[in-house]
Write a protein that holds these residues in place. Structure first.
Motif, PDB file in Angstrom:
ATOM      1  N   THR A  25       7.599  17.287 -14.247  1.00 39.51           N
ATOM      2  CA  THR A  25       8.729  17.374 -14.934  1.00 39.51           C
ATOM      3  C   THR A  25       8.739  18.423 -15.992  1.00 39.51           C
ATOM      4  OG1 THR A  25       9.194  14.995 -14.767  1.00 39.51           O
ATOM      5  CG2 THR A  25      10.206  15.964 -16.483  1.00 39.51           C
ATOM      6  N   SER A  26       7.440  18.569 -16.381  1.00 38.56           N
ATOM      7  CA  SER A  26       7.324  19.856 -17.459  1.00 38.56           C
ATOM      8  C   SER A  26       7.383  21.192 -16.686  1.00 38.56           C
ATOM      9  CB  SER A  26       5.924  19.742 -18.061  1.00 38.56           C
ATOM     10  OG  SER A  26       4.777  19.787 -17.158  1.00 38.56           O
ATOM     11  N   GLN A  27       7.159  21.347 -15.631  1.00 40.40           N
ATOM     12  CA  GLN A  27       7.134  22.575 -14.806  1.00 40.40           C
ATOM     13  C   GLN A  27       8.441  22.886 -14.296  1.00 40.40           C
ATOM     14  OE1 GLN A  27       4.692  24.202 -15.633  1.00 40.40           O
ATOM     15  NE2 GLN A  27       3.215  22.759 -16.021  1.00 40.40           N
ATOM     16  N   ILE A  28       9.114  22.191 -13.943  1.00 39.84           N
ATOM     17  CA  ILE A  28      10.394  22.484 -13.214  1.00 39.84           C
ATOM     18  C   ILE A  28      11.594  22.358 -13.725  1.00 39.84           C
ATOM     19  CG2 ILE A  28      12.030  21.594 -11.517  1.00 39.84           C
ATOM     20  CD1 ILE A  28       9.634  19.686 -10.210  1.00 39.84           C
ATOM     21  N   SER A  29      12.314  23.612 -13.717  1.00 42.94           N
ATOM     22  CA  SER A  29      13.397  24.042 -14.690  1.00 42.94           C
ATOM     23  C   SER A  29      14.715  23.712 -14.401  1.00 42.94           C
ATOM     24  CB  SER A  29      13.365  25.611 -15.071  1.00 42.94           C
ATOM     25  OG  SER A  29      14.464  25.884 -15.646  1.00 42.94           O
ATOM     26  N   LEU A  30      15.272  22.689 -14.957  1.00 46.98           N
ATOM     27  CA  LEU A  30      16.780  22.301 -14.287  1.00 46.98           C
ATOM     28  C   LEU A  30      17.894  23.779 -14.613  1.00 46.98           C
ATOM     29  CD1 LEU A  30      18.859  20.498 -13.816  1.00 46.98           C
ATOM     30  CD2 LEU A  30      19.052  19.701 -16.012  1.00 46.98           C
ATOM     31  N   PHE A  66      12.511  35.745  -6.964  1.00 50.01           N
ATOM     32  CA  PHE A  66      11.096  35.244  -6.789  1.00 50.01           C
ATOM     33  C   PHE A  66      10.114  36.270  -7.780  1.00 50.01           C
ATOM     34  CE2 PHE A  66      11.670  33.760  -2.028  1.00 50.01           C
ATOM     35  CZ  PHE A  66      12.139  32.500  -2.410  1.00 50.01           C
ATOM     36  N   ALA A  67      10.517  37.622  -7.729  1.00 50.17           N
ATOM     37  CA  ALA A  67       9.477  38.352  -8.738  1.00 50.17           C
ATOM     38  C   ALA A  67       9.629  37.677 -10.131  1.00 50.17           C
ATOM     39  CB  ALA A  67      10.352  39.478  -8.697  1.00 50.17           C
ATOM     40  N   ARG A  68      10.819  37.418 -10.714  1.00 46.68           N
ATOM     41  CA  ARG A  68      11.062  36.887 -12.033  1.00 46.68           C
ATOM     42  C   ARG A  68      10.037  35.863 -12.342  1.00 46.68           C
ATOM     43  NH1 ARG A  68      13.101  32.789 -14.387  1.00 46.68           N
ATOM     44  NH2 ARG A  68      13.938  31.716 -12.516  1.00 46.68           N
ATOM     45  N   VAL A  69       9.616  34.938 -11.314  1.00 45.72           N
ATOM     46  CA  VAL A  69       9.162  33.544 -11.469  1.00 45.72           C
ATOM     47  C   VAL A  69       7.626  33.816 -11.279  1.00 45.72           C
ATOM     48  CG1 VAL A  69      10.930  32.277 -10.699  1.00 45.72           C
ATOM     49  CG2 VAL A  69       9.344  32.514  -9.219  1.00 45.72           C
ATOM     50  N   GLY A  70       7.134  35.072 -10.621  1.00 42.96           N
ATOM     51  CA  GLY A  70       5.825  35.144 -10.496  1.00 42.96           C
ATOM     52  C   GLY A  70       5.420  35.468  -9.056  1.00 42.96           C
ATOM     53  N   LEU A  71       6.034  35.312  -8.210  1.00 45.68           N
ATOM     54  CA  LEU A  71       5.606  35.448  -6.748  1.00 45.68           C
ATOM     55  C   LEU A  71       5.272  36.730  -6.295  1.00 45.68           C
ATOM     56  CD1 LEU A  71       7.891  33.203  -4.772  1.00 45.68           C
ATOM     57  CD2 LEU A  71       5.767  32.487  -5.846  1.00 45.68           C
ATOM     58  N   GLN A  72       4.525  37.109  -5.463  1.00 42.09           N
ATOM     59  CA  GLN A  72       4.097  38.550  -4.971  1.00 42.09           C
ATOM     60  C   GLN A  72       5.215  38.676  -3.638  1.00 42.09           C
ATOM     61  OE1 GLN A  72      -0.010  38.450  -4.422  1.00 42.09           O
ATOM     62  NE2 GLN A  72      -0.301  39.651  -6.100  1.00 42.09           N
ATOM     63  N   ALA A 348      13.248  27.180  -8.012  1.00 39.31           N
ATOM     64  CA  ALA A 348      12.714  26.399  -9.165  1.00 39.31           C
ATOM     65  C   ALA A 348      11.466  25.981  -8.978  1.00 39.31           C
ATOM     66  CB  ALA A 348      13.661  25.285  -9.238  1.00 39.31           C
ATOM     67  N   LEU A 349      11.017  25.559  -7.581  1.00 36.28           N
ATOM     68  CA  LEU A 349       9.737  25.215  -7.078  1.00 36.28           C
ATOM     69  C   LEU A 349       8.620  26.312  -7.178  1.00 36.28           C
ATOM     70  CD1 LEU A 349      10.774  22.985  -4.210  1.00 36.28           C
ATOM     71  CD2 LEU A 349       9.627  22.210  -6.190  1.00 36.28           C
ATOM     72  N   ALA A 350       9.191  27.506  -6.795  1.00 33.68           N
ATOM     73  CA  ALA A 350       8.170  28.715  -6.729  1.00 33.68           C
ATOM     74  C   ALA A 350       7.942  28.854  -8.515  1.00 33.68           C
ATOM     75  CB  ALA A 350       8.878  29.780  -6.362  1.00 33.68           C
ATOM     76  N   GLU A 351       8.833  28.618  -9.402  1.00 31.89           N
ATOM     77  CA  GLU A 351       8.594  28.991 -10.867  1.00 31.89           C
ATOM     78  C   GLU A 351       7.659  28.073 -11.122  1.00 31.89           C
ATOM     79  OE1 GLU A 351      11.537  29.882 -14.441  1.00 31.89           O
ATOM     80  OE2 GLU A 351      12.174  28.105 -13.211  1.00 31.89           O
ATOM     81  N   ALA A 352       7.761  26.844 -10.870  1.00 30.76           N
ATOM     82  CA  ALA A 352       7.077  25.650 -11.201  1.00 30.76           C
ATOM     83  C   ALA A 352       5.592  25.812 -10.905  1.00 30.76           C
ATOM     84  CB  ALA A 352       7.814  24.226 -11.004  1.00 30.76           C
ATOM     85  N   GLN A 353       5.461  25.996  -9.778  1.00 34.02           N
ATOM     86  CA  GLN A 353       4.122  26.352  -8.981  1.00 34.02           C
ATOM     87  C   GLN A 353       3.222  27.278  -9.835  1.00 34.02           C
ATOM     88  OE1 GLN A 353       2.483  23.943  -7.267  1.00 34.02           O
ATOM     89  NE2 GLN A 353       4.106  23.032  -5.713  1.00 34.02           N
ATOM     90  N   ALA A 354       3.840  28.556  -9.957  1.00 32.58           N
ATOM     91  CA  ALA A 354       3.473  29.457 -10.811  1.00 32.58           C
ATOM     92  C   ALA A 354       2.943  29.320 -12.317  1.00 32.58           C
ATOM     93  CB  ALA A 354       4.521  30.726 -10.768  1.00 32.58           C
ATOM     94  N   ARG A 355       4.035  28.501 -12.799  1.00 34.68           N
ATOM     95  CA  ARG A 355       3.582  28.059 -14.185  1.00 34.68           C
ATOM     96  C   ARG A 355       2.494  27.025 -14.175  1.00 34.68           C
ATOM     97  NH1 ARG A 355       9.648  25.912 -16.362  1.00 34.68           N
ATOM     98  NH2 ARG A 355      10.592  28.032 -16.980  1.00 34.68           N
ATOM     99  N   ALA A 356       2.284  26.222 -13.200  1.00 27.54           N
ATOM    100  CA  ALA A 356       1.191  25.431 -13.187  1.00 27.54           C
ATOM    101  C   ALA A 356      -0.170  26.031 -12.933  1.00 27.54           C
ATOM    102  CB  ALA A 356       1.349  24.288 -12.231  1.00 27.54           C
ATOM    103  N   SER A 362      -2.876  29.417  -0.589  1.00 23.83           N
ATOM    104  CA  SER A 362      -1.734  30.321  -0.832  1.00 23.83           C
ATOM    105  C   SER A 362      -0.537  29.261  -0.636  1.00 23.83           C
ATOM    106  CB  SER A 362      -1.598  31.303   0.151  1.00 23.83           C
ATOM    107  OG  SER A 362      -2.631  32.244  -0.344  1.00 23.83           O
ATOM    108  N   GLN A 363       0.510  29.433  -1.399  1.00 25.80           N
ATOM    109  CA  GLN A 363       1.856  28.842  -1.015  1.00 25.80           C
ATOM    110  C   GLN A 363       3.023  30.028  -0.770  1.00 25.80           C
ATOM    111  OE1 GLN A 363       2.890  25.353  -3.779  1.00 25.80           O
ATOM    112  NE2 GLN A 363       1.282  26.433  -5.013  1.00 25.80           N
TER     113      GLN A 363
END
Length: 546
Positions: A25-30, A66-72, A348-356, A362-363
Motif C-alpha cells: 500500500t505504501s509503495q503503490i501510487s493511486l 518507465f524512465a521516470r519511475v526508475g526502470l532501465q 504503477a507497479l514498476a514505480e512501486a517495485q523500484a521504490r521498494a 530482475s523484473q
C-alpha cells in the motif's frame, strides 16, 4: 472442488514470505494509476491503434513513464522492441452474395456480416464457393473429435459455430471441459484449422451467449485497418476471407438451404457429427490497401541484485481499436478500461517495485502491441524473447482493472494449471479475500490475452482478477456492472475514463500483483506447470540442463 483442492495444495508449496499489505500500500501510487489511465485513454491518443499517431504518442509516453519511475531501457539500451506487422484495410463495403438456395441472399457489410483477409494482396475474390456447415470446426484427435472427417473443404466456404460443443453445460466436465472454453472454441483456432483444411473462406455464426460478447464487439473489432504479423508468404496459406455472420443472417442462410440452424446446432454438439453440405454458393470481392510497418513493444527492466539473469515478467497490452466508427459524433474507441487501466497498472507497479528497492531477480515490465488483433505483440516477444524464456521464472498479465469498487473475492483465470497458484493463494490471503472459481469459464478468457502467448512457450503466467462479490451490493451488483460494461462499453466508444470510478478494487488488485511479483523476484524457486498440463512438456524441455 478441483479448484479448491488445487489452491489448498498450492498454499502449502513454497516458503518465501509474501510482502505485507501495508508495504504494498505504501509503495503503490493511486495518483500514478489514475493519471496514466486518464492520459492514455484521452482523445489525444486516438484509441491507441498500432501503426498510427496514437501508437507513437502511447509508446513515447510509456518510455517516459518507465524512465521516470526508475526502470532501465529493456532492449539493449532501447525502450522498444520492433514488431513487424502488415496492416490490411478493406476498401468500401462489399456485399456477401448467396445463390443456389430457395432464394438468393445479399448480406450487407457490418449489418449482416463482417470479413477480413489475412492475405496481403490488393484484391480478394471468392467466387461461387460451395458452403459446408462443419459444426464447431474442431479437429481434436486427442479428444476423439473431428468435424472435418469425411469432407473435403478445399476451395469451399465453411460455416462454423462459435465456442465448443459443450459450452452450455452446467459444470466443468465434458469432452471440451464443459462450460470452460478450450482453445478449440476461440475464433483464432477456427480460422487456423479452416486454413489447414484448405478452406477458401470462413463464416463464424455469431451468438452472444457462447461468444460472450455482442455483435457490436465483432463489428468494431473486425472493421477498419487490421494489423497482422508479417509472414514470408504474405498470408497465402490462409483462407481468402475470415468472417462473421449475425445470428439473424445465419438463420436466413440456413433457411435458404432448407436447413434449421437450431437443429444443426444440436446435432453438431454430439459425438460423431458429420459436416453438412448446404448446396449454396458464396461470392464476395473487395480491394485492399496494404501497409507494412513496425509496431513496438515497450520494455523496461529493474535489474536484479544477486541473480540478474533470472527474470520475473509483468505484461499488459497498450493497444486498442483506434477510430472504430466511420460515422457518428464519437468515433474513437478510447479503451480506458481495456487496457489503458492495465497499462497504467504496469507503470504503477514498476514505480512501486523500484521504490521498494531492487529484488534478487530482475523484473521486466513489458507493454505489448496488437493484443486486440490476435495477441501479436506478445506472440512476437515469445518467439523472439529479449530475455531467455528458459530463464524467465514466470509472470503476471494485466488486462483491464476492476472499476466497480472493492469486492470480497478473487479468482484466477485457468486456476489449477501451475505452481504459481501458491503465490496467488498467499497474496490473496494477505488481503483477507476468498478465492473463488472463475465466474465465466465459458468465455475462454484464458485464451484471450497476452499471458497465453508466453504459456504456449512454457512460461508459467498468472492472469487473475478481483471477483464480482462486491462489498457494496454483493454478487448481483458485480454481475450487473460486468453485464453493463460488456453490453455498452466493451470495444466501443463508451469505454472512456470516468472521474467517478471507485478505485478501491483496482488498488487491491495491484497490491496482490505487487506481492506476487516481489515474492517471485526474491525467491530461488522455479514454479512449473502442474503434472499433466498441456504446457508442462515444453517448460521441462526449455529448463533441461539449467
Amino acid at each position: 472442488m478441483r479448484l479448491i483442492l488445487a489452491f489448498a495444495a498450492a498454499a502449502l508449496a513454497g516458503c518465501a514470505t509474501t510482502a505485507s499489505t501495508s508495504d504494498a500500500t505504501s509503495q503503490i501510487s493511486l495518483e500514478t494509476l489514475q493519471r496514466v489511465t486518464q492520459e492514455l485513454s484521452s482523445d489525444a491518443f486516438q484509441g491507441r491503434a498500432p501503426g498510427t499517431e496514437g501508437e507513437t504518442r502511447t509508446v513515447e509516453a510509456l518510455a517516459r513513464e518507465f524512465a521516470r519511475v526508475g526502470l532501465q531501457p529493456g532492449n539493449n539500451g532501447s525502450w522498444y522492441q520492433d514488431v513487424p506487422l502488415v496492416e490490411i484495410t478493406m476498401q468500401g463495403s462489399p456485399r456477401l452474395q448467396m445463390t443456389g438456395g430457395r432464394e438468393n441472399l445479399s448480406f450487407a457489410y457490418r449489418t449482416d456480416f463482417v470479413g477480413a483477409s489475412y492475405r496481403a494482396q490488393p484484391r480478394i475474390d471468392v467466387r461461387d464457393s460451395e458452403l459446408v456447415f462443419v459444426g464447431y470446426g474442431i479437429n481434436a484427435p486427442e479428444r476423439g473429435w473431428n468435424d472435418y472427417e469425411g469432407v473435403d473443404v478445399r476451395g469451399r466456404t465453411v460455416v462454423i459455430l462459435v465456442n465448443d460443443p459443450d459450452w452450455n453445460a452446467s459444470g466443468l466436465e465434458g469432452t471440451f471441459n464443459g462450460r470452460a472454453m478450450t482453445y478449440y472454441g476461440r475464433w483464432t483456432y477456427k480460422y487456423e484449422e479452416a486454413a489447414r483444411q484448405g478452406g477458401a473462406a470462413v463464416l463464424i455464426v455469431h451468438d452472444s451467449a457462447p461468444a460472450s460478447y455482442g455483435w457490436n464487439v465483432v463489428e468494431n473489432s473486425w472493421t477498419g485497418p487490421q494489423p497482422y504479423m508479417q509472414t514470408p508468404d504474405n498470408g497465402a496459406s490462409q483462407t481468402a476471407m475470415n468472417g462473421w455472420l449475425t445470428n439473424d443472417a445465419a438463420r436466413r442462410l440456413f433457411a435458404a438451404a432448407g436447413q434449421d440452424l437450431d437443429a444443426l446446432t444440436r446435432a453438431a454438439a454430439q459425438p460423431g457429427f458429420r459436416a453438412v453440405p448446404l448446396n449454396l454458393r458464396a461470392s464476395v470481392g473487395f480491394d485492399q490497401s496494404i501497409r507494412r510497418f513496425a509496431s513496438r513493444n515497450v520494455v523496461g527492466v529493474l535489474r536484479g541484485t544477486s541473480r540478474p539473469d533470472e527474470y520475473v515478467l509483468y505484461t499488459a497490452h497498450w493497444d486498442h481499436l483506434g477510430i472504430c466508427r466511420e460515422e457518428g459524433e464519437d468515433r474513437i474507441c478510447n479503451g480506458a478500461v481495456d487496457n489503458a487501466s492495465g497499462t497504467a497498472a504496469l507503470v504503477a507497479l514498476a514505480e512501486a517495485q523500484a521504490r521498494a528497492g531492487r529484488t534478487e531477480r530482475s523484473q521486466v515490465f513489458l507493454a505489448v502491441t496488437a493484443e486486440e488483433s490476435g495477441l501479436l505483440g506478445s506472440a512476437y516477444y515469445a518467439a523472439n524473447p529479449i530475455y531467455p524464456l528458459a530463464q524467465t521464472v514466470g509472470g503476471l498479465n494485466i488486462d483491464s482493472l476492476t472499476m466497480h469498487g472493492d469486492a470480497r473475492d478473487f479468482y484466477a483465470v485457468g486456476a489449477g494449471k501451475s505452481e504459481l497458484d501458491a503465490y496467488l493463494q498467499r497474496a490473496v490471503a494477505a488481503e483477507s479475500l476468498t478465492l473463488t472459481p472463475e465466474p465465466a469459464p465459458q468465455a475462454g478468457y484464458y485464451y484471450r490475452s497476452d499471458h497465453f502467448s508466453l504459456a504456449k512457450q512454457g512460461v508459467p503466467m498468472i492472469y487473475a482478477k478481483l471477483g464480482p462479490d462486491l462489498v457494496v451490493g454483493g454478487r448481483a451488483a458485480g454481475d450487473a456492472w460486468s453485464a453493463e460494461y460488456r453490453a455498452n462499453r466493451y470495444h466501443g466508444p463508451a469505454d472512456e475514463y470516468d472521474p467517478n470510478w471507485d478505485w478501491a478494487g483496482a488498488m487491491r488488485e495491484l497490491r496482490i500483483f505487487y506481492n506476487i511479483g516481489r515474492e517471485l523476484a526474491n525467491s530461488t524457486a522455479w514454479p512449473n506447470w502442474n503434472e499433466g498440463d498441456e504446457f508442462r512438456a515444453i517448460r521441462d524441455r526449455s529448463r533441461a540442463g539449467r
